[in-house]
Motif scaffolding. Sequence first.
Motif, PDB file in Angstrom:
ATOM      1  N   ALA A  72       0.726  -1.192   0.151  1.00  0.00           N
ATOM      2  CA  ALA A  72       0.068  -0.136  -0.039  1.00  0.00           C
ATOM      3  C   ALA A  72       0.816   1.294   0.125  1.00  0.00           C
ATOM      4  N   ILE A  73       1.928   1.181   0.611  1.00  0.00           N
ATOM      5  CA  ILE A  73       2.915   2.410   0.675  1.00  0.00           C
ATOM      6  C   ILE A  73       3.623   2.295  -0.857  1.00  0.00           C
ATOM      7  N   GLN A  74       4.082   1.223  -1.123  1.00  0.00           N
ATOM      8  CA  GLN A  74       4.567   1.347  -2.590  1.00  0.00           C
ATOM      9  C   GLN A  74       3.603   2.045  -3.622  1.00  0.00           C
ATOM     10  N   SER A  75       2.382   1.907  -3.582  1.00  0.00           N
ATOM     11  CA  SER A  75       1.415   2.208  -4.600  1.00  0.00           C
ATOM     12  C   SER A  75       1.517   3.751  -4.415  1.00  0.00           C
ATOM     13  N   LEU A  76       1.975   4.465  -3.564  1.00  0.00           N
ATOM     14  CA  LEU A  76       2.161   5.813  -3.312  1.00  0.00           C
ATOM     15  C   LEU A  76       3.095   6.359  -4.054  1.00  0.00           C
ATOM     16  N   GLN A  77       3.896   5.620  -4.790  1.00  0.00           N
ATOM     17  CA  GLN A  77       4.997   5.962  -5.697  1.00  0.00           C
ATOM     18  C   GLN A  77       5.902   7.032  -5.139  1.00  0.00           C
ATOM     19  N   LEU A  78       6.282   6.865  -3.991  1.00  0.00           N
ATOM     20  CA  LEU A  78       7.319   8.174  -3.354  1.00  0.00           C
ATOM     21  C   LEU A  78       8.460   8.479  -4.207  1.00  0.00           C
ATOM     22  N   LEU A  79       8.880   9.622  -4.026  1.00  0.00           N
ATOM     23  CA  LEU A  79       9.886   9.997  -5.100  1.00  0.00           C
ATOM     24  C   LEU A  79      11.165   9.941  -4.887  1.00  0.00           C
ATOM     25  N   THR A  80      11.447   9.665  -3.403  1.00  0.00           N
ATOM     26  CA  THR A  80      12.567   9.333  -2.785  1.00  0.00           C
ATOM     27  C   THR A  80      12.877   7.948  -2.436  1.00  0.00           C
ATOM     28  N   GLU A  81      11.723   7.142  -2.960  1.00  0.00           N
ATOM     29  CA  GLU A  81      11.968   5.843  -2.953  1.00  0.00           C
ATOM     30  C   GLU A  81      12.749   5.228  -4.039  1.00  0.00           C
ATOM     31  N   LYS A  82      12.586   6.181  -4.980  1.00  0.00           N
ATOM     32  CA  LYS A  82      13.314   5.793  -6.457  1.00  0.00           C
ATOM     33  C   LYS A  82      14.825   5.890  -6.478  1.00  0.00           C
ATOM     34  N   PRO A  83      15.373   4.973  -7.217  1.00  0.00           N
ATOM     35  CA  PRO A  83      16.996   4.847  -7.324  1.00  0.00           C
ATOM     36  C   PRO A  83      17.210   6.305  -8.156  1.00  0.00           C
ATOM     37  N   ILE A  84      18.327   6.888  -7.593  1.00  0.00           N
ATOM     38  CA  ILE A  84      18.830   8.059  -8.108  1.00  0.00           C
ATOM     39  C   ILE A  84      20.192   7.993  -8.753  1.00  0.00           C
ATOM     40  N   ILE A  85      20.300   8.402 -10.088  1.00  0.00           N
ATOM     41  CA  ILE A  85      21.520   8.316 -10.717  1.00  0.00           C
ATOM     42  C   ILE A  85      22.159   9.668 -10.768  1.00  0.00           C
ATOM     43  N   TYR A  86      23.227  10.178 -10.166  1.00  0.00           N
ATOM     44  CA  TYR A  86      23.864  11.710 -10.327  1.00  0.00           C
ATOM     45  C   TYR A  86      24.540  11.899 -11.709  1.00  0.00           C
ATOM     46  N   VAL A  87      24.127  12.829 -12.281  1.00  0.00           N
ATOM     47  CA  VAL A  87      24.833  12.991 -13.696  1.00  0.00           C
ATOM     48  C   VAL A  87      25.320  14.542 -13.375  1.00  0.00           C
ATOM     49  N   PHE A  88      26.826  14.294 -13.430  1.00  0.00           N
ATOM     50  CA  PHE A  88      27.613  15.366 -13.033  1.00  0.00           C
ATOM     51  C   PHE A  88      28.028  16.140 -14.372  1.00  0.00           C
ATOM     52  N   ASN A  89      27.451  17.334 -14.600  1.00  0.00           N
ATOM     53  CA  ASN A  89      27.610  18.167 -15.785  1.00  0.00           C
ATOM     54  C   ASN A  89      28.814  18.753 -16.099  1.00  0.00           C
ATOM     55  N   ALA A  90      29.920  18.264 -16.700  1.00  0.00           N
ATOM     56  CA  ALA A  90      31.492  18.862 -16.450  1.00  0.00           C
ATOM     57  C   ALA A  90      31.446  19.650 -17.735  1.00  0.00           C
ATOM     58  N   SER A  91      32.542  20.203 -17.732  1.00  0.00           N
ATOM     59  CA  SER A  91      33.512  20.883 -18.901  1.00  0.00           C
ATOM     60  C   SER A  91      34.080  19.775 -19.693  1.00  0.00           C
ATOM     61  N   GLU A  92      34.546  20.208 -21.059  1.00  0.00           N
ATOM     62  CA  GLU A  92      35.289  19.248 -21.983  1.00  0.00           C
ATOM     63  C   GLU A  92      36.446  19.130 -21.106  1.00  0.00           C
ATOM     64  N   GLU A  93      37.234  20.064 -20.409  1.00  0.00           N
ATOM     65  CA  GLU A  93      38.468  19.901 -19.964  1.00  0.00           C
ATOM     66  C   GLU A  93      38.213  19.051 -18.709  1.00  0.00           C
TER      67      GLU A  93
ATOM     68  N   ILE B 262      36.236  16.463 -18.098  1.00  0.00           N
ATOM     69  CA  ILE B 262      36.061  15.306 -19.005  1.00  0.00           C
ATOM     70  C   ILE B 262      37.341  14.475 -19.366  1.00  0.00           C
ATOM     71  N   LYS B 263      38.160  15.366 -20.044  1.00  0.00           N
ATOM     72  CA  LYS B 263      39.489  14.810 -20.514  1.00  0.00           C
ATOM     73  C   LYS B 263      40.365  14.587 -19.343  1.00  0.00           C
ATOM     74  N   GLN B 264      40.059  15.297 -18.315  1.00  0.00           N
ATOM     75  CA  GLN B 264      40.986  14.931 -17.145  1.00  0.00           C
ATOM     76  C   GLN B 264      40.358  13.900 -16.243  1.00  0.00           C
ATOM     77  N   ASN B 265      39.538  13.061 -16.650  1.00  0.00           N
ATOM     78  CA  ASN B 265      38.589  11.934 -16.100  1.00  0.00           C
ATOM     79  C   ASN B 265      38.185  12.529 -14.452  1.00  0.00           C
ATOM     80  N   TRP B 266      37.398  13.632 -14.459  1.00  0.00           N
ATOM     81  CA  TRP B 266      36.721  14.052 -13.176  1.00  0.00           C
ATOM     82  C   TRP B 266      36.076  13.121 -12.481  1.00  0.00           C
ATOM     83  N   LYS B 267      36.300  13.035 -11.069  1.00  0.00           N
ATOM     84  CA  LYS B 267      35.640  12.230 -10.178  1.00  0.00           C
ATOM     85  C   LYS B 267      35.221  13.059  -9.029  1.00  0.00           C
ATOM     86  N   PRO B 268      34.375  12.681  -8.334  1.00  0.00           N
ATOM     87  CA  PRO B 268      33.734  13.326  -7.090  1.00  0.00           C
ATOM     88  C   PRO B 268      34.854  13.314  -5.951  1.00  0.00           C
TER      89      PRO B 268
END
Length: 365
Positions: free
Chosen positions: A195-216, A218-224
């Motif tokens: 019954a809780i799942q049927s509420l489709q809670l937003l923060t129950e969903k898996p999150i993928i973080y997409v870090f939008n980087a500059s070209e430089e 990306i070339k330097q293989n940026w990591k968090p």
Amino acid sequence: MSSTKLAIGIVGLPNVGKSTLFNALTRKKVDISNYPFCTIEPNIGVVEVPDERLTKLTVFSHSKKVVPAIVEFVDIAGLVKGAAEGEGLGNKFLTHIKEVDAIAHVVRIFENSDITHVSGAPNPISDIGVIEYELILKDLEIIQKRIESIERDVRAKKKGAKEEKILLMQLEQGFKDGKRAAQIEINRSDHQYPAIQSLQLLTEKPIIYVFNASEEQIKQNWKPDNALLKQIGTAQWVAISAKIESELSECSVEEKKEFLSELGLPQSGLDELINVGYKTLNLMTFLTTGEDETRAWTIPIGSSAPRAGRAIHSDFEEKFIRAEVINWQKLLEAGSWTNARERGWLRTEGKTYTVQDGDVIEFKI
């Protein structure tokens, strides 16, 4: 059609590169007529899942048509502080996220004084916090409405109402403490949890973080760094440049290969995002091939043969007798179905068979 499709909602603050990313995605041409379950709206982009196996099997079978697996990307309007209370268009678009399987949270990490940032300058940790807070507030609102409505059922001593209310109250407190639903410790094996799942809670969903980087970057293989890794926890992440992806989307196949080679990248950021989406949601692909078409089908990892058949049609699950199975590489190595059968590589499997990624299957019903 009963095929599993992957839907990812793209969220983020304004001016983080969401639109650039989404526009790069939607430039990928997909024959929508192959997907009758898709209702394409302006804010939905349908993207092919990159898969070299399809190309090789199409040549092998001289297929008239090739149908790749797809991912739907849903563009959610840029959220701002106060979105859950209806600031801007936030409240309307937060409801769109309920329909997706996972959330791609675009976080700007590049510096560019010509592109205004809502808080003055990019601060990934703070920016993630703003979006997360809005999603938690929206979930809190959903839970509190449900608590109000279930009070009547509790007073009427309706079966399961009291147990559901306990779960709801635990979630409410967790949200007030600033936790995402996925971080709140509740009894998910409770018979009221569906019954809780049927509420489709937003923060129950898996999150993928997409870090939008500059070209430089990306070339330097940026990591968090460690602080950012602590903020995102166990979530998957990818670093991509929306600007690069936009340029790649206008290239021919050969130009794309050359461009990626120059950047020292094995694949485009968008392809990596799709692959991470599959990994995050525990999805995989099996294949069917013949003269009419070669097609990829998306199913959950660990699916039985009948469950895999459901991706094609419910009859394939209900009337399943057996399946003929071979790994795609073995089929190509054999050179023909006849050779594969003679070598004993084409196996007959029953209802208990667990389908493997890359299996080529012919169902018998």
